[in-house]
Design a protein around this motif. Structure first.
Motif, PDB file in Angstrom:
ATOM      1  N   GLY A  45       0.808  -1.218   0.000  1.00  0.00           N
ATOM      2  CA  GLY A  45       0.000   0.000   0.000  1.00  0.00           C
ATOM      3  C   GLY A  45       0.841   1.266   0.000  1.00  0.00           C
ATOM      4  N   THR A  46       1.953   1.249   0.697  1.00  0.00           N
ATOM      5  CA  THR A  46       2.798   2.445   0.837  1.00  0.00           C
ATOM      6  C   THR A  46       3.722   2.630  -0.357  1.00  0.00           C
ATOM      7  OG1 THR A  46       3.126   1.386   2.992  1.00  0.00           O
ATOM      8  CG2 THR A  46       3.961   3.624   2.736  1.00  0.00           C
ATOM      9  N   VAL A  47       4.227   1.512  -0.862  1.00  0.00           N
ATOM     10  CA  VAL A  47       5.227   1.602  -1.926  1.00  0.00           C
ATOM     11  C   VAL A  47       4.708   0.930  -3.201  1.00  0.00           C
ATOM     12  CG1 VAL A  47       7.615   1.145  -2.563  1.00  0.00           C
ATOM     13  CG2 VAL A  47       7.037   1.468  -0.160  1.00  0.00           C
ATOM     14  N   PRO A  48       4.184   1.718  -4.140  1.00  0.00           N
ATOM     15  CA  PRO A  48       3.750   1.123  -5.407  1.00  0.00           C
ATOM     16  C   PRO A  48       4.963   0.685  -6.224  1.00  0.00           C
ATOM     17  CG  PRO A  48       3.567   3.503  -5.505  1.00  0.00           C
ATOM     18  CD  PRO A  48       4.003   3.169  -4.109  1.00  0.00           C
ATOM     19  N   PRO A  49       4.767  -0.133  -7.251  1.00  0.00           N
ATOM     20  CA  PRO A  49       5.906  -0.583  -8.072  1.00  0.00           C
ATOM     21  C   PRO A  49       6.673   0.595  -8.665  1.00  0.00           C
ATOM     22  CG  PRO A  49       3.896  -1.720  -8.707  1.00  0.00           C
ATOM     23  CD  PRO A  49       3.499  -0.664  -7.734  1.00  0.00           C
ATOM     24  N   HIS A  50       7.950   0.371  -8.991  1.00  0.00           N
ATOM     25  CA  HIS A  50       8.780   1.458  -9.498  1.00  0.00           C
ATOM     26  C   HIS A  50       8.141   2.160 -10.703  1.00  0.00           C
ATOM     27  CE1 HIS A  50      11.940   3.419 -11.936  1.00  0.00           C
ATOM     28  NE2 HIS A  50      12.219   3.888 -10.746  1.00  0.00           N
ATOM     29  N   GLY A  51       8.226   3.483 -10.691  1.00  0.00           N
ATOM     30  CA  GLY A  51       7.712   4.271 -11.805  1.00  0.00           C
ATOM     31  C   GLY A  51       6.428   4.995 -11.456  1.00  0.00           C
ATOM     32  N   VAL A  52       5.621   4.376 -10.598  1.00  0.00           N
ATOM     33  CA  VAL A  52       4.372   5.032 -10.186  1.00  0.00           C
ATOM     34  C   VAL A  52       4.745   6.174  -9.254  1.00  0.00           C
ATOM     35  CG1 VAL A  52       2.189   4.779  -8.967  1.00  0.00           C
ATOM     36  CG2 VAL A  52       3.060   2.912 -10.395  1.00  0.00           C
ATOM     37  N   LEU A  53       4.408   7.411  -9.660  1.00  0.00           N
ATOM     38  CA  LEU A  53       4.871   8.541  -8.868  1.00  0.00           C
ATOM     39  C   LEU A  53       3.705   9.171  -8.112  1.00  0.00           C
ATOM     40  CD1 LEU A  53       7.513   9.918  -8.233  1.00  0.00           C
ATOM     41  CD2 LEU A  53       7.086  11.517 -10.077  1.00  0.00           C
ATOM     42  N   CYS A  54       2.941  10.006  -8.780  1.00  0.00           N
ATOM     43  CA  CYS A  54       1.852  10.718  -8.111  1.00  0.00           C
ATOM     44  C   CYS A  54       0.552   9.963  -8.348  1.00  0.00           C
ATOM     45  CB  CYS A  54       1.761  12.138  -8.662  1.00  0.00           C
ATOM     46  SG  CYS A  54       0.468  13.125  -7.908  1.00  0.00           S
ATOM     47  N   ARG A  55      -0.035   9.441  -7.274  1.00  0.00           N
ATOM     48  CA  ARG A  55      -1.249   8.652  -7.433  1.00  0.00           C
ATOM     49  C   ARG A  55      -2.521   9.491  -7.339  1.00  0.00           C
ATOM     50  NH1 ARG A  55       0.470   4.387  -2.982  1.00  0.00           N
ATOM     51  NH2 ARG A  55       1.216   6.369  -2.165  1.00  0.00           N
ATOM     52  N   VAL A  56      -2.366  10.795  -7.133  1.00  0.00           N
ATOM     53  CA  VAL A  56      -3.531  11.685  -7.125  1.00  0.00           C
ATOM     54  C   VAL A  56      -3.596  12.351  -8.494  1.00  0.00           C
ATOM     55  CG1 VAL A  56      -4.598  13.709  -6.069  1.00  0.00           C
ATOM     56  CG2 VAL A  56      -3.274  12.113  -4.663  1.00  0.00           C
ATOM     57  N   GLU A  57      -4.755  12.256  -9.140  1.00  0.00           N
ATOM     58  CA  GLU A  57      -4.899  12.842 -10.469  1.00  0.00           C
ATOM     59  C   GLU A  57      -5.519  14.222 -10.367  1.00  0.00           C
ATOM     60  OE1 GLU A  57      -6.826  11.320 -14.477  1.00  0.00           O
ATOM     61  OE2 GLU A  57      -6.698   9.722 -12.973  1.00  0.00           O
ATOM     62  N   ARG A  58      -5.052  15.127 -11.191  1.00  0.00           N
ATOM     63  CA  ARG A  58      -5.680  16.436 -11.234  1.00  0.00           C
ATOM     64  C   ARG A  58      -7.085  16.265 -11.778  1.00  0.00           C
ATOM     65  NH1 ARG A  58      -3.938  22.251 -12.745  1.00  0.00           N
ATOM     66  NH2 ARG A  58      -5.767  22.971 -13.860  1.00  0.00           N
ATOM     67  N   SER A  59      -8.059  16.800 -11.060  1.00  0.00           N
ATOM     68  CA  SER A  59      -9.448  16.546 -11.457  1.00  0.00           C
ATOM     69  C   SER A  59     -10.145  17.832 -11.855  1.00  0.00           C
ATOM     70  CB  SER A  59     -10.195  15.912 -10.281  1.00  0.00           C
ATOM     71  OG  SER A  59     -10.184  16.798  -9.185  1.00  0.00           O
ATOM     72  N   VAL A  60      -9.389  18.890 -12.003  1.00  0.00           N
ATOM     73  CA  VAL A  60     -10.026  20.197 -12.154  1.00  0.00           C
ATOM     74  C   VAL A  60      -9.437  20.986 -13.307  1.00  0.00           C
ATOM     75  CG1 VAL A  60     -10.587  20.457  -9.728  1.00  0.00           C
ATOM     76  CG2 VAL A  60      -8.327  21.124 -10.543  1.00  0.00           C
ATOM     77  N   GLY A  61     -10.187  22.000 -13.723  1.00  0.00           N
ATOM     78  CA  GLY A  61      -9.638  22.974 -14.634  1.00  0.00           C
ATOM     79  C   GLY A  61      -9.414  22.476 -16.039  1.00  0.00           C
ATOM     80  N   LEU A  62      -9.934  21.274 -16.360  1.00  0.00           N
ATOM     81  CA  LEU A  62      -9.707  20.757 -17.697  1.00  0.00           C
ATOM     82  C   LEU A  62     -10.743  21.332 -18.651  1.00  0.00           C
ATOM     83  CD1 LEU A  62      -8.975  17.084 -16.750  1.00  0.00           C
ATOM     84  CD2 LEU A  62      -7.358  18.866 -17.357  1.00  0.00           C
ATOM     85  N   PRO A  63     -10.378  21.455 -19.905  1.00  0.00           N
ATOM     86  CA  PRO A  63     -11.357  21.945 -20.867  1.00  0.00           C
ATOM     87  C   PRO A  63     -12.559  20.996 -20.884  1.00  0.00           C
ATOM     88  CG  PRO A  63      -9.193  21.646 -21.873  1.00  0.00           C
ATOM     89  CD  PRO A  63      -9.125  21.058 -20.515  1.00  0.00           C
ATOM     90  N   ALA A  64     -13.742  21.561 -20.992  1.00  0.00           N
ATOM     91  CA  ALA A  64     -14.956  20.758 -20.913  1.00  0.00           C
ATOM     92  C   ALA A  64     -15.023  19.748 -22.044  1.00  0.00           C
ATOM     93  CB  ALA A  64     -16.173  21.660 -20.933  1.00  0.00           C
ATOM     94  N   GLU A  65     -14.708  20.202 -23.265  1.00  0.00           N
ATOM     95  CA  GLU A  65     -14.726  19.276 -24.393  1.00  0.00           C
ATOM     96  C   GLU A  65     -13.355  19.300 -25.050  1.00  0.00           C
ATOM     97  OE1 GLU A  65     -18.391  21.022 -26.398  1.00  0.00           O
ATOM     98  OE2 GLU A  65     -18.074  21.737 -24.360  1.00  0.00           O
ATOM     99  N   GLU A  66     -13.229  18.488 -26.099  1.00  0.00           N
ATOM    100  CA  GLU A  66     -12.028  18.553 -26.933  1.00  0.00           C
ATOM    101  C   GLU A  66     -10.771  18.432 -26.083  1.00  0.00           C
ATOM    102  OE1 GLU A  66      -9.939  18.481 -29.757  1.00  0.00           O
ATOM    103  OE2 GLU A  66      -9.635  20.624 -29.558  1.00  0.00           O
ATOM    104  N   PRO A  67     -10.575  17.314 -25.412  1.00  0.00           N
ATOM    105  CA  PRO A  67      -9.457  17.197 -24.480  1.00  0.00           C
ATOM    106  C   PRO A  67      -8.083  17.133 -25.145  1.00  0.00           C
ATOM    107  CG  PRO A  67     -10.625  15.116 -24.632  1.00  0.00           C
ATOM    108  CD  PRO A  67     -11.369  16.098 -25.476  1.00  0.00           C
TER     109      PRO A  67
END
Ligand SMILES: Cc1cc2nc3c(=O)[nH]c(=O)nc-3n(C[C@H](O)[C@H](O)[C@H](O)COP(=O)(O)O)c2cc1C
Ligand code: SF4
Ligand code: FES
Lengths: 200, 440
Positions: free
Chosen positions: A162-184
């Motif tokens: 739980g504390t240490v994900p496999p190598h390479g996994v860095l930030c497990r929190v995804e930005r969920s805001v401020g994205l363009p509504a359409e046309e990503p």
């Protein structure tokens, strides 16, 4: 796996979209690719290149400048032992020597089972916890010889999943805001606040 | 861990949940932003000028003055430097993990003051938890209405991107940081232009400020610049987060009023460092990160004051103090610091790239007992090629000041402990005991 998965492509496009210029996403996308495969595969670097509008050679050339980005496979757990000044004064070279002996490898190498890579690190900004150790960029310390053995056993037996994900996994929190509504896919040209306020 | 007065940037850190929006709001969070938005940007800037807040990233440049230097343009960027990689420095790491909203709030207020619509926090890549905490803070700040369009109902809008580094000390240098943020290798840019305020990110005017600098801004706006300037002494105003490490009983971070606390207090006070480990004698200490020349017992009664330390031939730099007791080998310490610079030199300038390699190799062979007496002069000569005259502050033959930082520890070591260096040569090995492992 090698090309970015559909899920990671979606994430990659969302990352590209937050930058005024798409090339700025190059390093974040390398982290994303490394999170998928544990290191940067040729195919993933081609995908990153295409997403950032540069050539694959530019991705490789840029990635090679940075210590965290690996273009060759490494262990599931990369153990970095800091030996810089504060940790050295707390016996870091003794701990590193012990680590090499315990794992039967030299610094920079990976155990034959692919589980552990050990590295000599520069200051990790955990100097009050010297000797400071990171596993896949999660902090442990102070670590002495016994503490190192315990850490390796805990990792090998999956007690730190739980504390240490496999190598390479860095930030497990995804930005969920401020994205363009359409046309990503296309990044907005003129910078913020063309973007919308997201999920609030 | 506070001293004589209430802390500013570490006020919340006693709480287990200091990183959450709930705790932040319950402890005055985003009140500085609300107040700032009721003022004009010029008034906010004026408060920061009145505070005389010096940048906390190492160079100690006044923040308000930096903001005044911005070239007028339609697009302005704010980039927060959270790359913290100077050896023995760990204060930004602490603030990023434990009080990310304070950084976010300081960033929003600063963006308002300088008229930026887009800001970035460049976070050192090795701070996995820090990246998670900052990203969560940005998500939560958006939800709270403190980021995005029409912040807290005003007509000010701002987006903030948390950008990860990927492991390279040089990216802490502000122009290398901007290159890295543009998706390139972290090569420092040739000066002039001296400040990104003229030509910065994507060629636009940009302010780069340190994480701790930003963390002071909400308090300054809430309490007024004058209240901040009333703390400390002379040009060293406010409080500062000092990172104490090495051979002390209580390594850790201590926020103290600038100037008023001395190095002796920091190292020996039972509430602070608690003394040199096992009651041993002090041999030397580094007053401000490994780029700084070393200090010795005779400097202990000096205040933690930017000007005083500068006048005495070193710097307060990144606010990190490393203690070395009497068992420390000066050659090994100087070697390890030089090795770091060798590994981290970006390689653009010959004196830095080649000099660092030579110095690393020579110090290593002295430590291993393979040195010659002439090696001492050879070392000083290599240093002189990087920073001619070996003056303080150093002269510069290179693109950035990483190079001129290399001589600090070597010159300090050779000047103060020449006999110890020579003893290595005479005895064909290190006369000092090996480092003891710290057990806990
Ligand atoms: C080699 C080198 C490394 C640096 N590393 C950092 C760093 O990790 N963090 C930082 O804030 N400033 C660092 N700096 C200083 C920055 O260039 C810049 O002065 C600072 O971020 C400005 O912020 P401030 O005015 O708020 O202090 C470094 C400078 C050099 C030459
Ligand atoms: S002084 Fe060193 S680190 Fe700085 S630009 Fe030159 S080679 Fe690179
Ligand atoms: S010197 Fe080891 S973490 Fe800083």
């Amino acid at each position: 796996m090698a090309r970015l998965s559909a899920e990671n492509r979606r994430k990659a496009e969302a990352i590209v979209a937050v930058y005024p210029e798409r090339r700025s996403a190059l390093i974040p996308l390398c982290h994303l690719a490394q999170g998928q495969d544990g290191y940067l595969t040729e195919e993933a670097m081609e995908d990153v290149a295409e997403l950032c509008g540069v050539s694959p050679a530019e991705v490789r050339g840029t990635a090679s400048f940075y210590d965290m980005l690996h273009t060759e496979p490494v262990g599931r757990y990369v153990i970095a032992v800091c030996t810089n000044i504060a940790c050295m004064l707390a016996g870091a070279y003794e701990v590193l020597g012990h680590a090499e002996e315990r794992l039967g490898i030299h610094s920079g190498q990976t155990t034959p089972d692919g589980l552990f890579t050990v590295e000599e690190a520069e200051c990790l900004a955990g100097c009050d916890k010297a000797v400071c150790v990171q596993v896949n960029h999660r902090f442990f310390g102070p670590v002495d010889e016994e503490g190192f053995d315990r850490l390796v056993e805990d990792l090998a037996e999956g007690r730190l999943e739980g504390t240490v994900p496999p190598h390479g996994v860095l930030c497990r929190v995804e930005r969920s805001v401020g994205l363009p509504a359409e046309e990503p896919a296309a990044g907005p040209a003129g910078g913020a606040p063309a973007r919308r306020g997201g999920d609030s | 861990m506070l001293t004589d007065r209430a802390p500013i940037v570490s006020a919340r850190l006693g709480h287990e949940d200091s990183h959450t929006l709930e705790r932040y709001l319950a402890t005055g969070g985003y009140e500085g932003l609300r107040k700032a938005l009721s003022m004009t940007p010029e008034q906010v800037h004026e408060e920061v000028n009145a505070a005389s807040l010096l940048g906390r990233g190492g160079a100690g440049f006044p923040a308000g003055r930096k903001w005044s230097m911005l070239r007028k343009a339609s697009t302005t960027y704010l980039v927060v430097n959270g790359d913290e990689s100077e050896p023995a420095t760990f204060k930004d790491h602490l603030l990023i993990e434990r009080d990310p909203h304070q950084i976010v709030e300081g960033t929003i207020i600063t963006a308002y003051a300088i008229g930026a619509a887009q800001a970035f926090i460049f976070c050192r890549g090795e701070f996995a938890l820090g990246l998670e905490r900052l990203t969560q803070a940005v998500n939560d700040a958006y939800a709270h209405g403190a980021l995005g369009p029409s912040i807290l109902g005003s007509d000010f809008s701002l987006d903030l991107v948390v950008h990860p580094g990927a492991g390279a000390y040089i990216c802490g240098e502000e122009t290398a940081l901007l290159e890295s943020l543009e998706g390139k290798r972290g090569f420092p840019r040739i000066k002039p232009p001296y400040f990104p305020a003229a030509i910065g990110l994507y060629g636009e005017p940009t302010v780069v400020n340190n994480v701790e600098t930003m963390s002071n801004i909400p308090w300054i706006v809430r309490n007024g610049g004058a209240a901040f300037a009333a703390l400390g002494q002379g040009s060293s105003t406010g409080t500062r987060l000092f990172a104490l490490s090495g051979h002390v009983e209580r390594p850790g971070w201590y926020e103290t009023e600038m100037s008023k606390t001395t190095f002796r207090d920091l190292i020996y006070d039972p509430k602070l460092g608690g003394g040199v480990r096992r009651g041993r004698a002090l041999k030397a200490f580094i007053p401000g990160g490994v780029s700084a020349p070393w200090f010795f017992p005779e400097h202990l009664d000096m205040g933690l004051d930017q000007d005083a330390v500068g006048k005495a031939g070193s710097m307060l730099g990144s606010g990190s103090v490393v203690v070395m007791d009497e068992t420390t080998c000066a050659v090994r310490a100087a070697w390890r610091i030089s090795r770091f610079f060798h590994r981290e030199s970006c390689g653009q300038c010959t004196p830095c790239r080649e000099g660092a390699g030579w110095i690393d190799k020579i110090l290593r062979r002295i430590e291993d007992g393979l040195g010659r007496e002439e090696d001492l002069d050879l070392l000083l000569d290599a240093c002189d090629n990087i920073a001619p005259g070996l003056t303080w502050p150093p002269r510069q033959t290179t693109i950035c000041v990483l190079g001129p930082s290399i001589p600090s520890s070597i010159v300090s070591g050779i000047h103060q402990f020449r006999d110890e260096f020579l003893l290595h040569v005479k005895e064909g090995g290190c006369p000092m005991p090996p480092d003891e492992v710290r057990h806990v």
